[in-house]
Scaffold this motif. Structure first.
Motif, short mmCIF file in Angstrom:
data_model
loop_
_atom_site.label_atom_id
_atom_site.label_comp_id
_atom_site.label_asym_id
_atom_site.label_seq_id
_atom_site.Cartn_x
_atom_site.Cartn_y
_atom_site.Cartn_z
N ALA A 1 -36.18 68.93 39.49
CA ALA A 1 -36.51 67.55 39.80
C ALA A 1 -35.33 66.68 39.42
O ALA A 1 -34.83 66.77 38.32
CB ALA A 1 -37.75 67.11 39.02
N GLU B 1 -35.43 65.33 34.09
CA GLU B 1 -36.85 65.20 34.40
C GLU B 1 -37.53 64.33 33.35
O GLU B 1 -37.41 64.59 32.14
CB GLU B 1 -37.48 66.59 34.43
N HIS C 1 -40.95 63.52 33.39
CA HIS C 1 -42.41 63.58 33.39
C HIS C 1 -42.88 65.03 33.50
O HIS C 1 -43.03 65.57 34.59
CB HIS C 1 -42.96 62.74 34.55
N VAL C 2 -43.11 65.65 32.36
CA VAL C 2 -43.49 67.07 32.30
C VAL C 2 -44.69 67.24 31.38
O VAL C 2 -44.73 66.68 30.28
CB VAL C 2 -42.33 67.93 31.77
N GLU D 1 -41.84 54.36 37.38
CA GLU D 1 -41.85 55.62 38.13
C GLU D 1 -42.64 55.38 39.41
O GLU D 1 -43.84 55.15 39.37
CB GLU D 1 -42.51 56.72 37.29
N GLN E 1 -43.90 60.61 42.60
CA GLN E 1 -44.26 61.82 41.87
C GLN E 1 -45.30 62.59 42.66
O GLN E 1 -45.62 62.23 43.79
CB GLN E 1 -44.75 61.48 40.46
N ILE E 2 -45.86 63.64 42.05
CA ILE E 2 -46.75 64.53 42.79
C ILE E 2 -48.00 63.82 43.28
O ILE E 2 -48.58 64.21 44.30
CB ILE E 2 -47.11 65.76 41.92
N GLU F 1 -45.78 60.20 51.83
CA GLU F 1 -46.49 60.54 50.59
C GLU F 1 -47.42 59.42 50.14
O GLU F 1 -47.37 58.97 49.00
CB GLU F 1 -45.48 60.88 49.48
N GLY G 1 -40.45 61.17 38.97
CA GLY G 1 -40.70 62.31 38.10
C GLY G 1 -41.66 63.25 38.78
O GLY G 1 -42.34 62.89 39.73
N SER G 2 -41.73 64.47 38.27
CA SER G 2 -42.61 65.43 38.94
C SER G 2 -44.05 65.31 38.52
O SER G 2 -44.96 65.58 39.30
CB SER G 2 -42.11 66.86 38.69
N ASP G 3 -44.32 64.91 37.26
CA ASP G 3 -45.67 64.97 36.71
C ASP G 3 -46.21 66.39 36.83
O ASP G 3 -47.36 66.61 37.19
CB ASP G 3 -46.61 63.96 37.38
N SER G 4 -45.34 67.35 36.55
CA SER G 4 -45.69 68.75 36.74
C SER G 4 -46.45 69.30 35.56
O SER G 4 -46.42 68.74 34.47
CB SER G 4 -44.42 69.57 36.96
#
Length: 379
Positions: free
Chosen positions: A7, A71, A73-74, A307, A310-311, A331, A376-379
């Motif tokens: 990311a 990254e 946002h994890v 942000e 993100q996802i 998205e 961010g991914s927010d993964s």
């Protein structure tokens, strides 16, 4: 083995107000700026931290600026919703993945094609203590019946049903409460200590920067007001605050103000305004009064970034409100409206917020929505 793309956050200019990398690199600062490159060896974590601190004293700067990719946002198994979804990586595992090491997720071996320069693990402050109890044998509450149930559930469907029955009813209300398996404030402190320790262990001066962080996840009546909160270095409180402690954003800023007065460096990044029911950029404060200069100053001071990708979708624009923008249908995450009685409005989106911010600048002398942008991914 599958390769995953990192990311990326793109540095788009030298001004910190428009460059997410610039702000976060300044905050992390390789624990105080760009340091001489070193390679972490097998010495103990305490020795590495001491060396990092000493390197920071002699940090140099580059007036041309460097672009670093990372990254913001994890989530790991320390976030209850991620655990429900099957996450079992710890903060250590997340940092190892960011550095390019191979990890196993859901039975698949994964490695980034290109390692990142920096990363922040942002587990939810809500349930940090509960997840410490869940995953740590011998911890207070570990042997509670509800947590034994959780650890024994094999499918995502079973875990989701458990979550909805046991947790969610206490969550999206005006005064959210801990679930019945909460074992006390010491578990919160222990979980946060684990997260910060992982940041310390995985910090490699000049090679890879870790940023101690957490997510404050307020959702009054289903309105998403979530913020990720980042610290410069490991001068951090022994406990972070959740929406169980502080229900609204102005309280969070006052808490951050207290940290700064105690010598800490901290900032917050809001996200998913698309799910905020118009509350993220509202014209009124939590008490329902028009925002004033003091509110705007606190927000501008502690939230220089937002942000907006993100996802869970794009929070910049939506095709319903900017139909002439050919990219406004990217998205849109319309499914957000299927939950918590959320309905999209123009006020949910960053593009409207920055316009409104200019009007607030005229009337208050301060722009509360003077943002740089980050994904961010927010993964």
């Amino acid at each position: 083995m599958h390769e995953a793309r990192p990311a990326l956050v793109r540095c788009v200019g030298p001004a910190l107000t428009i460059a997410a990398v610039g702000v976060l690199a300044s905050l992390a600062g390789c624990r105080g700026g760009k340091v001489q490159e070193t390679t972490a060896g097998p010495e103990p974590a305490a020795a590495q931290a001491a060396a990092a601190s000493q390197a920071g004293v002699h940090a140099t700067t580059n007036p041309l600026r460097n672009a670093y990719f990372g990254e913001t946002h994890v989530h790991t198994a320390y976030s209850l919703d991620a655990y429900i979804g099957g996450a079992r990586l710890t903060p250590d595992g997340a940092y190892r993945f960011a550095k390019g090491e191979e990890v196993e997720v859901g039975g698949q071996k994964l490695r980034l094609r290109r390692p990142l320069d920096w990363a922040a693990v942002t587990d939810h402050a809500e349930y940090i203590g509960e997840m410490y109890s869940t995953m740590t044998p011998g911890a207070p509450g570990h042997d509670q019946e509800l947590l034994r149930q959780l650890r024994g559930l094999e499918s995502a469907e079973e875990r989701e049903k458990w979550f909805m029955q046991i947790v969610i009813g206490r969550r999206n209300v005006a005064k959210p409460q801990h679930p019945p398996f909460y074992a006390g404030v010491e578990t919160e402190k222990a979980g946060w200590k684990d997260i910060v320790s992982a940041a310390e262990r995985n910090y490699e001066p000049g090679r890879f920067t870790t940023i101690p962080a957490f997510e404050w996840s307020a959702g009054p009546k289903g309105a998403n007001l979530h913020r990720n909160v980042f610290f410069r270095g490991t001068n951090v409180p022994d406990k972070v605050v959740s929406s169980f402690d502080i229900a609204r954003e102005d309280g969070l800023w006052h808490w951050m103000d207290g940290l700064e007065k105690a010598g800490m460096r901290v900032l917050a990044i809001p996200h998913n305004s698309n799910a905020s029911k118009g509350a993220m950029f509202a014209a009124v404060d939590p008490a329902g009064k028009p925002i004033d200069r003091a509110y705007a100053e606190m927000r501008s001071r502690f939230e220089p970034l937002v942000e907006m990708m993100q996802i869970k979708g794009n929070s910049e624009v939506h095709r319903a409100f900017w139909p002439n923008d050919e990219f406004a249908d990217f998205e849109n995450a319309d499914s957000i409206q299927e939950f918590s009685e959320r309905k999209f409005s123009r006020q949910n989106f960053v593009r409207d917020a920055v316009i409104q911010g200019l009007a607030w600048q005229q009337s208050l002398g301060v722009n509360p929505f003077h943002y740089g942008f980050v994904g961010g991914s927010d993964s």
